[in-house]
Design an enzyme around this catalytic site. Structure first.
Site, PDB file in Angstrom:
ATOM      1  N   ASP A  93      37.039  77.096  33.104  1.00  0.00           N
ATOM      2  CA  ASP A  93      37.142  76.108  32.025  1.00  0.00           C
ATOM      3  C   ASP A  93      35.919  76.182  31.120  1.00  0.00           C
ATOM      4  OD1 ASP A  93      35.642  75.064  34.269  1.00  0.00           O
ATOM      5  OD2 ASP A  93      35.696  73.091  33.304  1.00  0.00           O
ATOM      6  N   GLU A 154      34.720  72.662  36.342  1.00  0.00           N
ATOM      7  CA  GLU A 154      33.263  72.583  36.524  1.00  0.00           C
ATOM      8  C   GLU A 154      32.589  71.860  35.373  1.00  0.00           C
ATOM      9  OE1 GLU A 154      29.024  73.586  36.313  1.00  0.00           O
ATOM     10  OE2 GLU A 154      30.572  74.079  34.834  1.00  0.00           O
TER      11      GLU A 154
END
Length: 385
Positions: A93, A154
Site C-alpha cells: 500500500d 502498513e
C-alpha cells in the site's frame, strides 16, 4: 545461537541482477496505484504478485482483507518450513491517492526513477521478490526456509496485519524488512515506538456576548492540553509529542462546547513508552465543569537494537563489503512493521532501495542502488543459517 554461511558460498550468475530487468519489474508494480483506502487496487497488485510466484517452489496463502483494507499475501518456500527461518516483510500500500500517477508518472531521469510508492516501498518489495527468484533459478536452496509476507495496510499502522506479522515473526529466526534505505543507503537497526491518541473535551455552551459567565470553553481547555502535551517534548531523550490535529467550536459568538485533538508520540525505548503513554492518558481538565477524555495507545512498540539484531547487521555489512558497497546502520524516528518483531526476533530493516522523497510529489529511487541491494538480499537468503 546465530550461524552464518561463509561469504564465498553459493555465487550466482550476474545476469540475474541486470538493473534494467529489475527496473522493468518495479515499473509494473508502481503503475498499479495502491492507496491503502482503495482495497480493490491493492488486491489488483496482490493478484499480480501472486501470479509472479506461480512458477516458483513456494506455496501461496491469501488472507482476505477486513475493515476496508486489502488482502495480505504469504509466499512460503517449499523447503525449510519445519524450523525457524527467514521472514521478509513488505507492504504494497502507498499514501498517494488514486490518480496521483498522473502527477508523478513513472519516468527515469539520470540515476532517478520516479513514481508513487516507488521508494516507499514497492522498489524494496520487488527486489526481495527478485532475489528469491534468483535464488530459485540457480538450483540451490537456502539453508533456511523463506517466508515473504506482503501486506496491505502498513501506511495506516498495520491494524489488520499486525497479528499476522507478530505470529510469523515469533516463528522466524530472522526478519528482513524491505522498507527503503535511509540517508544514502543506511540500514535501519532501530526505530522509535509510535503512539496515537485522541483527546475529547466537553465544555458548556453559552452566548459569548450576553451570557459569557454561563459558558465553559472546551477550546480554552484544549489550549491547556496542547501546552501540556507540547511540554512533554524532550529532544535530548529522543521523545517527541506532536498535536497534529486540533479543532473545536461551532461559531465565533458561541462558547465552544466541544474540542478535539489527535496526538502523535514517538519514544526510543520501552521505559519511555511506559512513562509517556501514562502521562498522556492521565491528562485531566484544569477548568471546573469541563471534562477531558484521552484514548489511544502505543500502536508500534520501540524497535531497540538487540544483540541478535546487531549480529545480523554485522553479517549483512560483511556481505555488502563483498558485493562492493559500505553498509552503515542508523536509528530512525519512523515506525515500520519491524517494530512488531524486533523485541523477540533478530530484525534488520531498511533493506529496500535507496532514494528520497517518500510520500511526496517527487518520490524516487536511485537506479544505481537496485542491483547491489537486490544482491544483498540474495546473499542474506543464501548465507543465513
Amino acid at each position: 545461537m546465530m550461524q552464518f554461511e561463509g561469504t564465498d558460498a553459493f555465487m550466482t550468475s550476474a545476469n540475474w541482477f541486470d538493473t534494467q530487468t529489475i527496473l522493468d519489474g518495479i515499473r509494473r508494480w508502481v503503475e498499479i496505484e495502491t492507496p491503502t483506502d482503495t482495497p480493490e487496487q491493492v488486491n489488483r497488485l496482490m493478484s499480480l504478485v501472486a501470479e509472479q510466484h506461480r512458477d516458483l517452489p513456494v506455496t501461496l496463502e491469501r488472507v482476505a482483507g477486513i475493515d476496508g483494507c486489502g488482502d495480505h499475501l504469504i509466499a512460503r518456500s517449499t523447503w525449510g518450513q519445519d524450523q525457524p527461518g527467514i521472514l521478509v516483510l513488505s507492504h504494497l500500500d502507498t499514501v498517494h491517492p488514486m490518480g496521483f500517477i498522473e502527477r508523478l508518472p513513472f519516468k527515469v531521469e539520470g540515476d532517478s526513477a520516479f513514481g508513487p510508492g516507488i521508494y516507499d516501498m514497492k522498489g524494496g518489495a520487488y527486489i526481495a521478490h527478485h532475489a528469491l527468484r534468483a535464488l530459485c533459478a540457480d538450483g540451490n536452496r537456502s539453508p533456511l526456509g523463506i517466508t515473504h509476507v506482503f501486506t496491505s495496510d502498513e501506511e495506516i499502522g498495520s491494524p489488520t496485519s499486525r497479528a499476522l506479522i507478530e505470529k510469523e515473526g515469533r516463528k522466524a529466526k530472522y526478519v528482513l524488512v524491505t522498507e527503503p534505505a535511509r540517508e544514502g543507503g543506511k540500514i535501519v537497526t532501530g526505530r522509535k515506538g509510535v503512539g496515537r491518541f485522541r483527546v475529547f473535551i466537553k465544555g458548556v455552551p453559552a452566548h459569548a456576548g450576553t451570557r459569557p459567565q454561563d459558558g465553559r470553553s472546551a477550546v480554552r481547555e484544549l489550549a491547556n492540553v496542547i501546552l501540556a502535551l507540547e511540554g512533554m517534548n524532550d529532544l535530548n531523550r529522543g521523545v517527541t509529542v506532536n498535536v497534529g490535529v486540533a479543532r473545536g467550536g461551532t461559531r465565533p459568538n458561541v462558547t465552544p462546547e466541544e474540542a478535539y485533538a489527535e496526538v502523535d508520540l514517538r519514544v526510543p525505548s520501552f521505559a519511555d513508552a511506559e512513562e509517556f503513554v501514562g502521562k498522556i492518558l492521565g491528562l485531566t481538565s484544569k477548568t471546573e465543569g469541563v471534562t477531558v477524555t484521552v484514548t489511544g495507545e502505543l500502536n508500534r512498540p520501540p524497535y531497540e537494537k538487540s544483540n541478535a539484531g546487531a549480529s545480523l547487521y554485522e553479517h549483512a555489512k560483511a556481505l555488502a563489503t563483498e558485493i562492493g558497497f559500505e553498509l552503515i546502520d542508523t536509528h530512525t524516528g519512523g515506525g515500520s512493521d519491524g517494530n512488531f518483531t524486533a523485541a523477540h526476533t533478530a530484525t534488520l530493516d531498511g533493506l529496500g532501495v535507496d532514494g528520497k522523497g517518500a510520500h511526496t510529489h517527487y518520490e524516487q529511487l536511485y537506479v544505481s542502488s537496485l542491483a547491489p541491494r537486490a544482491r544483498l538480499l540474495h546473499r542474506l537468503y543464501q548465507t543465513l543459517r
